[in-house]
Design a protein around this motif. Structure first.
Motif: not given
Length: 65
Positions: A9-19
């Motif tokens: 349910t959680e992450t410490d990774d960097v998320l990228i945007s949809s674009s």
């Protein structure tokens, strides 16, 4: 110890945007279409016809997996 990734349910990774995600997918597709076009243009048909059909299909399915 079993760690099911679908239960996270959680992450410490960097998320990228949809674009950015869609841009990366688009670049990969353009790369694939470009390589395919080069192969069609540069590989002579006679060299493919000289390969035994069974060997050709075994190699094709092996590369798919």
């Amino acid at each position: 110890m079993e760690d099911n990734i679908f239960d996270r349910t959680e992450t410490d990774d960097v998320l990228i945007s949809s674009s950015v995600y869609n841009f990366i997918i688009g670049i990969v597709l353009v790369w694939g279409f470009g390589i395919n076009w080069l192969m069609v243009e540069k590989i002579p048909v006679s060299s493919i016809q000289e390969i035994h059909p069974i060997i050709f299909f075994v190699g094709y399915f092996a590369s798919c997996f």
